[in-house]
Design an enzyme around this catalytic site. Structure first.
Site, PDB file in Angstrom:
ATOM      1  N   HIS A   1       0.838  -1.207   0.000  1.00  0.00           N
ATOM      2  CA  HIS A   1       0.000   0.000   0.000  1.00  0.00           C
ATOM      3  C   HIS A   1       0.875   1.261   0.000  1.00  0.00           C
ATOM      4  CE1 HIS A   1      -2.941   2.992   1.095  1.00  0.00           C
ATOM      5  NE2 HIS A   1      -2.283   3.252   2.206  1.00  0.00           N
TER       6      HIS A   1
ATOM      7  N   HIS B   1       0.781   4.804  -2.320  1.00  0.00           N
ATOM      8  CA  HIS B   1       1.251   6.174  -2.065  1.00  0.00           C
ATOM      9  C   HIS B   1       2.472   6.546  -2.903  1.00  0.00           C
ATOM     10  CE1 HIS B   1      -1.528   7.225   1.114  1.00  0.00           C
ATOM     11  NE2 HIS B   1      -1.287   6.062   1.710  1.00  0.00           N
TER      12      HIS B   1
ATOM     13  N   GLU C   1      -6.532   8.974   0.074  1.00  0.00           N
ATOM     14  CA  GLU C   1      -6.619   7.527   0.301  1.00  0.00           C
ATOM     15  C   GLU C   1      -7.706   6.876  -0.561  1.00  0.00           C
ATOM     16  OE1 GLU C   1      -4.762   5.454   1.961  1.00  0.00           O
ATOM     17  OE2 GLU C   1      -3.636   6.693   3.357  1.00  0.00           O
TER      18      GLU C   1
ATOM     19  N   SER D   1      -4.011   0.278  -4.139  1.00  0.00           N
ATOM     20  CA  SER D   1      -3.076  -0.762  -3.677  1.00  0.00           C
ATOM     21  C   SER D   1      -3.807  -2.081  -3.479  1.00  0.00           C
ATOM     22  CB  SER D   1      -2.388  -0.341  -2.374  1.00  0.00           C
ATOM     23  OG  SER D   1      -3.331  -0.187  -1.326  1.00  0.00           O
TER      24      SER D   1
HETATM   25  N1  TIH Z   1      -6.908  -2.046   1.862  1.00  0.00           N
HETATM   26  C1  TIH Z   1      -5.627  -1.585   1.349  1.00  0.00           C
HETATM   27  C2  TIH Z   1      -4.992  -2.677   0.484  1.00  0.00           C
HETATM   28  O1  TIH Z   1      -5.467  -3.798   0.474  1.00  0.00           O
HETATM   29  O2  TIH Z   1      -3.997  -2.398  -0.185  1.00  0.00           O
HETATM   30  C3  TIH Z   1      -4.670  -1.205   2.476  1.00  0.00           C
HETATM   31  C4  TIH Z   1      -5.193  -0.050   3.282  1.00  0.00           C
HETATM   32  C5  TIH Z   1      -5.196   1.239   2.931  1.00  0.00           C
HETATM   33  C6  TIH Z   1      -5.761   2.078   3.882  1.00  0.00           C
HETATM   34  C7  TIH Z   1      -6.202   1.449   4.923  1.00  0.00           C
HETATM   35  S1  TIH Z   1      -5.914  -0.207   4.746  1.00  0.00           S
HETATM   36 FE   FE2 Z   2      -2.342   5.128   3.286  1.00  0.00          FE
END
Ligand code: TIH
Ligand code: FE2
Length: 302
Positions: A162, A167, A208, A227
């Protein structure tokens, strides 16, 4: 990473000075002793970091590299069809490896001439004021551990996939980093926990989990969507509302599940104008005023 206090597994220091990561019962790695040992090792490594030191090298295992490779491969076609133009430009510029996890120090070195953003290791929970405030100095606090191999397509907590594919891709693009820096400056400017929370929620629903209309199609620009191959494939099917600062800043969310509601901008410059403009100027007083409007059932003009 985001709203750390809400979902980061707590850390406990053992008598020998090493850290234990206390995964909850529902965590996919809860019953996996090897995974828990890896999490403890990487948390201990990150906690030993001090200002001025390079980001420690995480000696990833072949199995961890394989998780990265699987997610990275799944994301190639999904990004092409579901990511916004600016994210795809960042992806092209950053040129991440597909077959192995790059070290945070390597990604920082690539980002330096592009936007000067730098990663810093996070053992676990980073206080909100530190996480957001650091963005003003182009510092991004990042986890180094990898999601459990049983859940490659979606993980309920931020991991290195992630932080870097989500990011890092945006940290390579100056139109994104301008927004991160404005969020950081806003976090530095305010002094009440309520104002910081409002800023952090706007961050959640934009950097996000933001989506944007481009060429008549809904595209994602948020790192938390992009991500996750699972959520990237499905975000178009959920409730989409128009960009709305008050709603974003006051709506609660669950970080451990696919988002049920997202806010769509009309264009990337709409994000820059509304969200960037908000972060550029917000104060404790202006945020208190927005929150009061929300309580009165009013909405900010888009
Ligand atoms: N759910 C995202 C992922 O599977 O890559 C990771 C997260 C981002 C923000 C909170 S949890
Ligand atoms: Fe993040």
């Amino acid at each position: 990473m985001f709203e750390e206090a809400q979902y980061f597994a707590p850390l406990r220091e053992r008598a020998d000075g090493t850290l234990a990561v206390e995964l909850g019962r529902g965590h996919p790695g809860f019953a996996d002793a090897d995974y828990r040992a890896r999490r403890d090792t990487l948390a201990t490594l990150a906690a030993a970091w001090r200002p001025g030191m390079p980001v420690p090298t995480a000696d990833y295992t072949d199995a961890e590299h394989a998780v990265w490779a699987a997610v990275s491969a799944a994301l190639v076609p999904l990004h092409r069809s579901h990511a916004c133009r600016e994210f795809l430009e960042g992806k092209e510029i950053l040129g991440l490896p597909h077959d192995h996890i790059p070290q945070l120090a390597e990604v920082s070195a690539t980002l330096r001439p592009l936007t000067a953003f730098t990663y810093r290791p996070a053992a676990g929970l980073v206080p909100l004021d530190l996480f957001y405030g650091s963005l003003a100095e182009r510092i991004f606090h990042s986890t180094q551990y990898v999601r459990h191999h049983s859940v490659p397509l979606y993980t309920p907590e931020p991991d290195v996939i992630h932080e870097v594919i989500g990011h890092g891709t945006t940290l390579a693009h100056p139109r994104f980093t301008a927004l991160y820096e404005l969020a950081g400056a806003a976090a530095r400017r305010v002094s009440t926990p309520e104002a910081l929370e409002f800023i952090s929620k706007v961050f959640w629903f934009t950097l996000e989990f933001g989506v944007v209309w481009q060429g008549g199609e809904l595209k994602a620009y948020g790192a938390g969507i992009l991500s996750s191959p699972g959520e990237t494939a499905e975000f178009r099917d959920i409730a989409i509302r128009p960009l709305d600062l008050v709603a974003m800043g006051t709506t609660s969310y669950d970080i451990t599940a696919y988002q049920p509601l997202l806010y769509a901008a009309e264009s990337f410059s709409h994000v820059e104008d509304v969200v960037g403009g908000f972060w550029a100027t917000c104060t404790d007083a202006s945020i208190a005023d927005l929150t009061a409007r929300s309580a009165a059932g009013l909405r900010t003009p888009a």
